[in-house]
Design a protein around this motif. Structure first.
Motif, PDB file in Angstrom:
ATOM      1  N   GLU A  28       0.751  -1.108   0.154  1.00  0.00           N
ATOM      2  CA  GLU A  28      -0.054  -0.060   0.123  1.00  0.00           C
ATOM      3  C   GLU A  28       0.844   1.318  -0.047  1.00  0.00           C
ATOM      4  N   LYS A  29       1.952   1.314   0.684  1.00  0.00           N
ATOM      5  CA  LYS A  29       2.996   2.181   0.793  1.00  0.00           C
ATOM      6  C   LYS A  29       3.338   2.580  -0.601  1.00  0.00           C
ATOM      7  N   SER A  35       1.267   6.450  -6.915  1.00  0.00           N
ATOM      8  CA  SER A  35       0.111   7.207  -7.276  1.00  0.00           C
ATOM      9  C   SER A  35       0.312   8.685  -6.871  1.00  0.00           C
ATOM     10  N   MET A  36       1.539   9.026  -5.951  1.00  0.00           N
ATOM     11  CA  MET A  36       1.322  10.321  -5.471  1.00  0.00           C
ATOM     12  C   MET A  36       1.622  11.359  -6.618  1.00  0.00           C
ATOM     13  N   LYS A  42       5.593  19.086  -1.277  1.00  0.00           N
ATOM     14  CA  LYS A  42       5.912  20.298  -1.167  1.00  0.00           C
ATOM     15  C   LYS A  42       7.184  20.786  -1.500  1.00  0.00           C
ATOM     16  N   ASN A  43       8.317  19.933  -1.602  1.00  0.00           N
ATOM     17  CA  ASN A  43       9.559  20.210  -1.857  1.00  0.00           C
ATOM     18  C   ASN A  43       9.740  20.540  -3.422  1.00  0.00           C
ATOM     19  N   HIS A  51       8.015  14.589 -11.414  1.00  0.00           N
ATOM     20  CA  HIS A  51       7.155  15.292 -12.662  1.00  0.00           C
ATOM     21  C   HIS A  51       8.040  14.589 -13.814  1.00  0.00           C
ATOM     22  N   ALA A  52       9.228  14.717 -13.626  1.00  0.00           N
ATOM     23  CA  ALA A  52      10.177  14.353 -15.069  1.00  0.00           C
ATOM     24  C   ALA A  52      10.022  12.905 -15.245  1.00  0.00           C
ATOM     25  N   LYS A  53      10.080  12.228 -14.124  1.00  0.00           N
ATOM     26  CA  LYS A  53       9.848  10.661 -14.165  1.00  0.00           C
ATOM     27  C   LYS A  53       8.483  10.236 -14.898  1.00  0.00           C
TER      28      LYS A  53
END
Length: 355
Positions: A28-29, A35-36, A42-43, A51-53
């Motif tokens: 699940e983690k 899926s995040m 925030k960083n 985003h690039a991946k």
């Protein structure tokens, strides 16, 4: 001793039950991390990496799908079978809400109405179009520049200063002088922001919002149009209202274009925004490149073959129109009846179009 054995047996059973639970939590983690979304991080640096991946993964998946589709098409052609149907992307245009007023090619009522409407005399070449162009009472320096560009686009267009005359008196004067249309350029804060097109002698009157204006002098590498009558291209006016607006625009231009001038005027309707462009097409001859074999010289080095290329050159101006209202008859703010008026309640759906 027996009691201790029972405790150890119970502990072993608990460990066995806890193992799959731990595995589930780990999974699940991991799924949560995968899926995040980048916007949840925030960083800034970590967000950019994630985003690039994701972008790279989507690119790789898209390439795999394209290659698989090409392989399936090639295999089908080799076997003599029909290739799989091409995927049609979902767009706002092809998923628009169904509209009963969409014109059909076999609509006899529509064609019968065209023969007796206000524009039939001009479109049948019984009258030649003659346009009077004027401004609002409070004019600006950019307004006349736009009007001079319009005069170069529309043949047989004449500019008259507004002065202090009422618009009804101007319409009356235009009727006496046998003008077929009146165009009023409205300015606000020294910028043209609306067009009022009045058909003569019986209307209708269309009010357009004008935006994204770019004059000819502001267009890079613009061309200089000739005085020839231009070709007119109207696209995507599919509904009854759009058909009527299209015929009104068509009545501003002569119906016998002079192709020698190579001028094209386009009114393209997309999502109820009418995009105006003015081009001239140019024919050029260029030398075609040939692949030379190694160690061998071609015989026709002195006279390489030439090919003709056609390209477009924008002449300007460039602007966008949006219909605000369509009124029966000539301009009348008090007692005039409206065929169609745009209201804010109409903009509740992105897939609802009226032209």
């Amino acid at each position: 001793m027996g009691r201790k054995r029972n405790l150890s047996e119970d502990g072993g059973r608990e460990d066995e039950e806890e193992k799959p639970m731990k595995e589930r939590r780990v999974k699940e983690k991991q799924e949560g991390r995968e899926s995040m979304r980048p916007s949840m991080i925030k960083n800034k640096e970590k967000r950019a990496v994630v985003h690039a991946k994701l972008k790279q993964q989507k690119k790789v998946e898209k390439r795999k799908k394209v290659k698989a589709r090409e392989a399936a098409e090639k295999k089908a052609l080799e076997l003599g079978e029909e290739p799989p149907p091409k995927m049609v992307p979902r767009t706002i245009e092809n998923t628009r809400e169904s509209d009963e007023t969409v014109c059909l090619p076999d609509d006899e009522e529509l064609f019968a109405g065209n023969d007796v409407d206000e524009f039939s005399a001009v479109l049948k070449n019984e009258r030649s179009p003659k346009i009077l162009i004027t401004t609002s009472r409070y004019n600006s320096t950019r307004g006349p520049a736009f009007i001079s560009d319009l005069i170069s686009v529309i043949p047989n267009a004449h500019y008259y200063k507004r002065g202090t005359y009422d618009l009804k008196k101007i319409v009356q004067y235009a009727n006496e002088k046998e003008f077929t249309s009146v165009i009023v350029v409205h300015t606000n804060r020294r910028e043209p922001d609306a067009l009022l097109v009045i058909g003569l002698p019986d209307g209708p009157t269309a009010h357009f919002k004008l935006s994204k204006l770019m004059l000819r002098k502001d267009i890079k590498n613009h061309g200089k149009p000739t005085s020839h009558k231009p070709e007119l291209v109207l696209t995507n006016f599919t509904t009854r209202l759009g058909h009527r607006v299209g015929r009104m625009i068509q009545s501003l231009f002569p119906q016998d274009p002079e192709f020698r001038g190579r001028r094209v005027v386009t009114f393209h309707n997309q999502r109820d925004f009418i995009f105006f462009r003015h081009h001239r097409y140019i024919f050029e001859t260029k030398e075609s490149k040939q692949k030379e074999s190694k160690g061998k010289k071609s015989k026709d080095e002195k006279n390489p073959p030439e090919r003709t290329i056609a390209r477009l050159q924008e002449c300007g101006p460039r602007f966008t129109l949006k219909l605000i209202s369509l009124q029966h008859g000539t301009f009348d703010t008090k007692g005039g009846e409206y065929e169609w008026v745009h209201k804010p309640e109409m903009d509740t759906s992105r897939r609802r179009f009226f032209l």
